[in-house]
Design a protein around this motif. Structure first.
Motif: not given
Length: 503
Positions: A119-126, A234-252
């Protein structure tokens, strides 16, 4: 090829280290070590005498003598009676720098790295912060510290006490799975009770900041299809960390009281990450009744809450709202905290509180990553807490932030009345919504030209729900006297972007 350095060349070499914060003796040592390891000094020719070098560098002779002697003790120089100081040839044996091949000599047919990345962490929105933010006169950025507010003497005292012989015997060893017991004790007896949280030693693990805590939790608990709910914005780093593990993020979605407990998406979640004490980035605090409703929903729908309790203690008025963890009676809450955020972010000390079986596995994951956070920093922090410095610093910081928040609020009302800021009740930032026509990315560029740094809000929203007219103003690292003129310049930048025909 090495050459003998003349007096003017010694002076020029010394100036390369003039910006160092070290003493003159330390700067001389830095200069000599760099010149030795870079091959700038010939091995067979004596260095200038202490008298000569002190004249050339315009420093006291004794300063040069002490620098030479320490380098002899460390093996960089050898002293020959009646001959002077020489470079120790053994230092250079086998240690000369190898020539790095240029582009024309690089081997062709190397690996296809693009194909090998999983995966490409450099392409995540930070969140992006300029490295040279301190060069700007009006840095309204969040998460940096103000050196004026840093308790230098208190932290130095704690660090020096941690260097006692007995303390060194404790922290110098490889602790493997363990943490500094004194720091764990300070957290469980001094820090957590203020938040209504009670935990035993085996229910706490120390981390390299709260961000590593989230990474450890994601690594241990989340798979590729694990449904994880996250605040939006929400907190972008949390979103990116969890998104690196799961493709099933739910926006609340969140409102003026934080995350909504009646959202139907909660039933689909295995884990829900939230910042109820000081919501990131809106800064709102979740009220008690909503916290209780959320805990009830977690029990009914069988999901786990990951409570990031950052900045919760930095309230300017009113009592602190009990943490979710303090209200939890069924082990539904994993609690994440930070010790270094309000002191100095660069220290990177956080912790996780959870059931003992979870903490034991988190220690195992941490061991695979880096064994444990710096044991020396842990011991220094333990002393900083036990000596009362941490509490005193928190009080001073809250008073300073309260004053800055007042100046910021007044300046916004005066110069930018068409913005809609969330009332600042604590912490070190303000979340704002601009008029519909405002493109904050463009405003950031225009403001930067005037020396003003602000943080666009797009990055806090999930990709499909981005909004272009929100931004954040931090005030932790800007002097109070710079706030009003900085907002005035920001207002000028915004006025320049206002479409014609809009008052």
């Amino acid at each position: 090829m090495s050459i003998k350095l003349t007096g003017s060349m010694w002076h020029q070499l010394f100036q390369q280290h003039a910006g160092s914060a070290m003493s003159l003796q330390g700067k001389i040592r830095q200069m000599l070590v760099s010149a030795i390891l870079d091959g700038q000094l010939p091995v067979g020719i004596p260095l200038p005498s202490s008298r000569e070098l002190s004249v050339q560098l315009a420093v006291a002779r004794n300063t040069v003598v002490l620098a030479y002697q320490q380098l002899v003790d460390e093996g960089y120089l050898v002293s020959r009676e009646r001959s002077g100081y020489f470079i120790n040839a053994d230092i250079l044996a086998g240690g000369q720098k190898k020539q790095i091949p240029g582009p024309e000599t690089q081997a062709s047919g190397g690996p296809d790295w693009e194909r090998r990345f999983t995966f490409r962490p450099s392409l995540q929105r930070n969140i992006v912060k300029r490295d040279n933010w301190q060069d700007y006169p009006y840095p309204f950025i969040y998460g940096q510290y103000d050196p004026v507010l840093f308790p230098t003497a208190s932290w130095r005292e704690s660090c020096l006490k941690a260097l006692s012989v007995l303390d060194i015997h404790e922290w110098a060893q490889d602790m493997i799975l363990r943490d500094d017991e004194s720091l764990v004790q300070q957290i469980r007896s001094r820090v957590l009770p203020r938040r209504g949280v009670w935990a035993s030693a085996d229910e706490i693990v120390i981390t390299v900041g709260a961000q590593q805590a989230l990474y450890l939790l994601a690594d241990l608990l989340m798979g590729s299809d694990t449904p994880v709910g996250i605040e939006n914005p929400g907190y972008p780093d949390a979103r990116n960390i969890f998104g690196s593990r799961t493709r099933h993020l739910l926006p609340l979605p969140v409102d003026h009281d934080g995350l909504l407990p009646d959202n139907h998406l909660l039933k689909q979640c295995d884990y829900v990450y939230l910042t109820p004490g000081h919501q990131c980035p809106t800064t709102v605090t979740m009220p008690l009744n909503r916290r209780q409703a959320l805990l009830q929903k977690a029990e009914e729908s069988d999901f786990i809450l990951i409570e990031d309790d950052y900045e919760s203690e930095s309230r300017f008025q009113g009592d602190l709202t009990p943490t979710l963890k303090s209200l939890d009676r069924h082990h539904r809450v994993i609690y994440v905290g930070s010790l270094s955020k309000n002191l100095a972010p660069g220290l990177r000390i956080g912790y996780i509180v959870g059931p003992a079986p979870l903490i034991a596995e988190l220690r195992g994951v941490r061991r695979l990553m880096l064994r444990h956070p710096s044991a020396y920093i842990q011991r220094a922090f333990s002393l900083f807490l036990s000596l009362g410095h941490y509490d005193a610093h928190q009080r001073r910081l809250s008073a300073a932030y309260r004053e800055r928040a007042k100046v910021l609020g007044d300046a916004l009302a005066r110069y930018l009345p068409d913005l809609h800021p969330v009332p600042i009740s604590g912490g070190a930032s303000c979340w704002l919504r601009g008029p519909d026509w405002l493109d904050v990315e463009t405003l950031c560029r225009r403001a930067e030209e005037k020396g003003v740094l602000i943080e666009p809000g797009n990055v806090f929203f999930m990709q499909d729900t981005m909004q272009h007219n929100h931004f954040r103003l931090g005030f932790s690292s800007i002097p109070i006297e710079k706030i009003e003129p900085g907002i005035r310049l920001l207002a000028e930048a915004m006025h320049e972007l206002r479409p014609s025909g809009i008052p």
